[in-house]
Scaffold this motif. Structure first.
Motif, PDB file in Angstrom:
ATOM      1  N   GLU A 150      -8.602  -0.386   0.733  1.00 29.08           N
ATOM      2  CA  GLU A 150      -7.200  -0.012   0.987  1.00 29.08           C
ATOM      3  C   GLU A 150      -6.416   0.024  -0.332  1.00 29.08           C
ATOM      4  OE1 GLU A 150      -3.970   0.141   4.124  1.00 29.08           O
ATOM      5  OE2 GLU A 150      -6.144  -0.042   4.405  1.00 29.08           O
ATOM      6  N   LEU A 158      -4.525   3.181  -2.438  1.00 31.24           N
ATOM      7  CA  LEU A 158      -3.176   3.299  -3.001  1.00 31.24           C
ATOM      8  C   LEU A 158      -3.230   3.604  -4.493  1.00 31.24           C
ATOM      9  CD1 LEU A 158      -0.160   3.204  -2.640  1.00 31.24           C
ATOM     10  CD2 LEU A 158      -0.239   0.716  -2.902  1.00 31.24           C
ATOM     11  N   LEU A 218      -1.532   6.817  -6.269  1.00 30.57           N
ATOM     12  CA  LEU A 218      -0.544   6.758  -7.359  1.00 30.57           C
ATOM     13  C   LEU A 218      -1.070   7.485  -8.596  1.00 30.57           C
ATOM     14  CD1 LEU A 218       0.665   3.051  -6.972  1.00 30.57           C
ATOM     15  CD2 LEU A 218       1.854   5.135  -6.257  1.00 30.57           C
ATOM     16  N   PHE A 225       2.618  -2.400 -10.929  1.00 29.79           N
ATOM     17  CA  PHE A 225       2.880  -2.405  -9.488  1.00 29.79           C
ATOM     18  C   PHE A 225       1.986  -3.422  -8.777  1.00 29.79           C
ATOM     19  CE2 PHE A 225       2.158  -0.913  -5.165  1.00 29.79           C
ATOM     20  CZ  PHE A 225       3.460  -0.766  -4.721  1.00 29.79           C
ATOM     21  N   ASP A 253       6.816 -11.585  -2.022  1.00 25.02           N
ATOM     22  CA  ASP A 253       8.034 -10.946  -1.537  1.00 25.02           C
ATOM     23  C   ASP A 253       9.198 -10.948  -2.528  1.00 25.02           C
ATOM     24  OD1 ASP A 253       6.679 -10.392   0.737  1.00 25.02           O
ATOM     25  OD2 ASP A 253       7.642 -11.905   1.991  1.00 25.02           O
ATOM     26  N   GLU A 254       9.167 -11.871  -3.448  1.00 23.83           N
ATOM     27  CA  GLU A 254      10.210 -11.934  -4.487  1.00 23.83           C
ATOM     28  C   GLU A 254      10.370 -10.588  -5.201  1.00 23.83           C
ATOM     29  OE1 GLU A 254      11.991 -14.876  -5.700  1.00 23.83           O
ATOM     30  OE2 GLU A 254      11.342 -15.473  -3.674  1.00 23.83           O
ATOM     31  N   LEU A 304       9.748  -7.552  -3.963  1.00 26.49           N
ATOM     32  CA  LEU A 304       9.850  -6.387  -3.067  1.00 26.49           C
ATOM     33  C   LEU A 304      10.855  -5.355  -3.574  1.00 26.49           C
ATOM     34  CD1 LEU A 304       9.561  -7.839   0.538  1.00 26.49           C
ATOM     35  CD2 LEU A 304       8.290  -5.895  -0.393  1.00 26.49           C
ATOM     36  N   ARG A 305      12.003  -5.855  -4.023  1.00 26.94           N
ATOM     37  CA  ARG A 305      13.055  -4.943  -4.475  1.00 26.94           C
ATOM     38  C   ARG A 305      12.561  -4.088  -5.647  1.00 26.94           C
ATOM     39  NH1 ARG A 305      18.219  -4.056  -3.900  1.00 26.94           N
ATOM     40  NH2 ARG A 305      18.474  -5.737  -2.392  1.00 26.94           N
ATOM     41  N   ARG A 333       9.493  -3.396  -6.424  1.00 24.17           N
ATOM     42  CA  ARG A 333       8.447  -2.462  -5.995  1.00 24.17           C
ATOM     43  C   ARG A 333       9.037  -1.250  -5.290  1.00 24.17           C
ATOM     44  NH1 ARG A 333       4.547  -5.803  -2.490  1.00 24.17           N
ATOM     45  NH2 ARG A 333       5.947  -7.572  -2.795  1.00 24.17           N
ATOM     46  N   VAL A 334      10.030  -1.489  -4.469  1.00 20.22           N
ATOM     47  CA  VAL A 334      10.702  -0.384  -3.779  1.00 20.22           C
ATOM     48  C   VAL A 334      11.328   0.546  -4.811  1.00 20.22           C
ATOM     49  CG1 VAL A 334      12.730   0.196  -2.385  1.00 20.22           C
ATOM     50  CG2 VAL A 334      11.121  -1.550  -1.587  1.00 20.22           C
ATOM     51  N   LEU A 386       8.580   2.574  -6.579  1.00 15.01           N
ATOM     52  CA  LEU A 386       8.047   3.649  -5.732  1.00 15.01           C
ATOM     53  C   LEU A 386       9.068   4.769  -5.556  1.00 15.01           C
ATOM     54  CD1 LEU A 386       5.982   2.114  -2.789  1.00 15.01           C
ATOM     55  CD2 LEU A 386       5.180   3.209  -4.868  1.00 15.01           C
ATOM     56  N   ARG A 387      10.337   4.377  -5.419  1.00 17.44           N
ATOM     57  CA  ARG A 387      11.385   5.379  -5.216  1.00 17.44           C
ATOM     58  C   ARG A 387      11.456   6.299  -6.429  1.00 17.44           C
ATOM     59  NH1 ARG A 387      15.228   4.179  -1.408  1.00 17.44           N
ATOM     60  NH2 ARG A 387      15.472   2.001  -1.965  1.00 17.44           N
ATOM     61  N   HIS A 413       9.118   6.809  -8.630  1.00 12.05           N
ATOM     62  CA  HIS A 413       7.888   7.603  -8.710  1.00 12.05           C
ATOM     63  C   HIS A 413       7.968   8.786  -7.758  1.00 12.05           C
ATOM     64  CE1 HIS A 413       3.782   8.675  -9.378  1.00 12.05           C
ATOM     65  NE2 HIS A 413       3.464   8.504  -8.120  1.00 12.05           N
ATOM     66  N   ARG A 414       8.434   8.513  -6.556  1.00 12.68           N
ATOM     67  CA  ARG A 414       8.547   9.572  -5.554  1.00 12.68           C
ATOM     68  C   ARG A 414       9.437  10.707  -6.072  1.00 12.68           C
ATOM     69  NH1 ARG A 414      11.726  10.728  -1.224  1.00 12.68           N
ATOM     70  NH2 ARG A 414      10.654  11.961   0.366  1.00 12.68           N
TER      71      ARG A 414
END
Lengths: 129, 129
Positions: B46, B50, B54, B67, B75-76, B78-79, B81-82, B85-86, B88-89
Motif C-alpha cells: 500500500e 502511494l 507521488l 512525506f 497525527d501531529e 496531519l496539517r 501532510r494535508v 498534498l494540496r 502537490h495536487r
DNA sequence: TATTGACTTAGAGTAAACTTTAAGGTTTAC
DNA sequence: GTAAACCTTAAAGTTTACTCTAAGTCAATA
C-alpha cells in the motif's frame, strides 16, 4: 535579430543552455555578427519554440536532436518525422491519462487526510475545554 | 507476505530499487524472515502504491521521504501532510494544463507535416507518371 | 577609456534516480 | 547434498540535462 540574452529572456533557457543546445545539434548553427556574437532570427526562435514544446512534453534531447536532423534533411524525411510526432503524441496522451488516474488517487488521499485532520482537531478542541 | 521478487513484479520496481528506497527511508524497514530475507506486507505494498503515485506525478524522492517521515510521526503532522498534498495536487493540475497546451501544438505540427507529406507524395507520384 | 557583457573551447562539477559490482551468505528444488 | 537461484551490504558507476569555471579575446555603452 536577437542577442543570446534576448533569447534567454524570451525562452526561459539560460545562455549556457542555449549554447549547449547549439553545440549538441538541437539548434542549427546560429548566425553571427562580424565580431562573432550570436544573432538569433525569428526562425531560430520558432525552432526553439518547438524544441521547448517537445522537451516539455517529455521528449529526450536525443530524440529532439534526431527530429531536428531529419528536418534539416528536407522533404525526404517527412514520413519519418510524421511517424515520430505521431508516436510522441500518443505517448503524451497516454502519460496524461496516467497522470489523471494518479491525480485522482492524490485527491482521494488528500480528502482522506483532510477528514482525519478535521476529526483530530475536533478531538483536541474538546480535550482543551 | 511477499518476497522482494514478488513485490518487484507487482510494482514494476527492480529489487535494487526496492532496497534503495528502503535504505533512503522512503519505505519503513521491511520485516525479515529468520534468515534475513525481506517479507513485504500488504501495508508495505500500500505504502509503495502511494510512493509510486507521488513519484509518477513528479514528486521528488526527497519530498516523498519527507512525506513518509511525517506520516510516521503520527497525527501531529496531519496539517503539514494535508498542506503538502494540496500543494502537490495544485502543481500536478498546473502541469497537466501546460501539457494540454503543448499537446495542442504537437497536434498542430503533426497535422501540418501530414499535409506536407501528402502534397510531397502527390508530387512524386505525378513525376513518376 | 573604463566597465560591462559578449564571445570562444574544453573540460569539470552537479543533482536525481537509479544501476551495477563485489564479495559473500541463505534457500530450495532435484 | 549440491547447484541454481536468490539474498545481503556497501560502494562505485551511469545517465540526463544541464551548470559552471577557466582563460583569454572582442564589442558596446556611459
Amino acid at each position: 535579430m536577437y542577442s543570446i540574452q534576448d533569447v534567454s529572456g524570451r525562452t526561459g533557457l539560460s545562455t549556457h543552455t542555449l549554447r549547449y543546445y547549439e553545440k549538441e545539434g538541437l539548434l542549427s548553427p546560429v548566425s553571427r555578427t562580424p565580431g562573432g556574437f550570436r544573432q538569433y532570427t525569428d526562425e531560430d526562435l520558432e525552432a526553439l519554440g518547438l524544441i521547448c514544446c517537445l522537451k516539455n512534453t517529455g521528449m529526450s534531447l536525443q530524440e529532439i536532436t534526431r527530429f531536428v536532423r531529419l528536418t534539416r534533411q528536407g522533404d525526404e524525411t517527412l514520413r519519418e518525422r510524421v511517424e515520430l510526432l505521431r508516436e510522441h503524441r500518443e505517448s503524451v496522451i497516454q502519460r496524461m491519462n496516467e497522470m489523471q488516474k494518479y491525480l485522482e488517487k492524490v485527491t482521494w488521499k488528500l480528502n482522506f487526510f483532510s477528514e482525519k485532520l478535521r476529526a483530530y482537531e475536533d478531538l483536541k478542541a474538546r480535550q482543551e475545554q
